[in-house]
Design a protein around this motif. Structure first.
Motif, short mmCIF file in Angstrom:
data_model
loop_
_atom_site.label_atom_id
_atom_site.label_comp_id
_atom_site.label_asym_id
_atom_site.label_seq_id
_atom_site.Cartn_x
_atom_site.Cartn_y
_atom_site.Cartn_z
N THR A 43 -3.20 -2.61 1.60
CA THR A 43 -4.46 -2.40 0.90
C THR A 43 -4.68 -3.41 -0.22
N GLN A 96 1.93 1.88 -3.16
CA GLN A 96 0.55 1.82 -3.59
C GLN A 96 0.29 2.32 -5.00
N GLU A 155 -6.03 1.56 -3.25
CA GLU A 155 -6.54 2.07 -1.99
C GLU A 155 -7.16 0.87 -1.27
N GLN A 156 -7.79 1.11 -0.13
CA GLN A 156 -8.39 0.01 0.60
C GLN A 156 -9.48 -0.66 -0.23
#
Length: 275
Positions: free
Chosen positions: A11, A89, A118-119
């Motif tokens: 991500t 992440q 996150e993405q």
């Protein structure tokens, strides 16, 4: 080199320094750097780092909340934070009151910073617990430096019609208010505090668009760019650095937070690359 924590995933990537628990880099999945850090930033573990996402706590600028002023923008950005947890992440850092903080701000606290990828998005969350016996007041700003390709080709949308204090035009009149009717554009020094700002803004940087949102607990938005003249006076900025950065900060400044014993407060800012 200051001690760093790195997040690397599909991500995107991020780098956080233990000094100030400061996000120094955020690259989205396409490899684009979204944050600005001055190439002249001082990385000595003592001075504030120019760029990334500094934490202004428990004071914003030199607005005094107690009986005496703290260092500019408080002390959190100049302190070593402890790594508590980390995965691909996300990372959590913490800072607790200690001998150094109590010497200048006589309040017991435990603060945390969570950084999560996150993405194509980054969320920075700050929380603090009053671990003492008396109420204390604080201000906060997530002092985000965005990288832009050219400030002259940059606009900030969403603040149209919102009242703000213009610290360039009215530096000695913090109660003075102005309003704009169009998207905010740049080219000269800009230093504004928007009270009760909308919870969603759009930063247009050429073809790149970033969506900026924040929690209800951070109702104010600070917008800052030093412009050419002031930038030339900043020793930790290159002369033309002002053309590649814009600060858009989620904050609670106009109405400081009053935190009772054992109470917890939390606020966040999220940035999402749209195009």
């Amino acid at each position: 080199m200051l001690p760093q924590i790195k997040l690397q995933s599909q991500t995107g990537n991020a780098t956080i320094t233990e000094h100030g628990s400061q996000v120094q880099s955020w690259q989205t999945a396409d490899g684009q750097e979204q944050l600005y850090v001055s190439p002249r930033a001082v990385m000595d573990g003592q001075a504030a780092i120019r760029g990334g996402v500094p934490l202004c706590f428990p004071q914003f600028n030199m607005r005094v909340l107690g009986t005496k002023p703290l260092p500019k923008h408080g002390f959190a950005r100049n302190m070593p934070w402890a790594l508590v947890s980390q995965d691909e992440q996300s990372v959590r850092m913490e800072l607790a009151s200690n001998e150094a903080t109590l010497a200048i701000w006589p309040h017991a606290f435990r603060a945390g910073l969570d950084v999560r990828l996150e993405q194509n998005s980054l969320r920075v969350s700050f929380d603090v617990v009053n671990s003492g016996q008396e109420v204390f007041s604080f201000a906060l700003a997530l002092h985000t430096y965005f990288h832009v390709n050219d400030i002259h080709d940059t606009s900030l949308n969403g603040l149209e019609g919102c009242a703000y204090w213009d610290a360039v035009k009215d530096p000695h009149q913090p109660l003075a208010r102005s309003k704009d009717t169009a998207a905010l554009r740049f080219g000269t020094e800009t230093d504004r505090v928007y009270a009760n700002a909308p919870r969603e803004l759009r930063l247009q940087d050429g073809a790149r668009v970033r969506r900026i949102t924040h929690s209800e607990s951070l109702p104010d938005t600070v917008v800052w760019n030093p412009g050419q003249s002031l930038c030339a006076q900043l020793k930790d900025m290159p002369a033309q650095g002002w053309r590649q950065m814009l600060c858009v900060e989620a904050a609670c400044i106009e109405q400081p937070v009053h935190l009772s014993a054992n109470q917890r407060w939390q606020g966040w800012q999220q940035i999402e690359l749209m195009a």
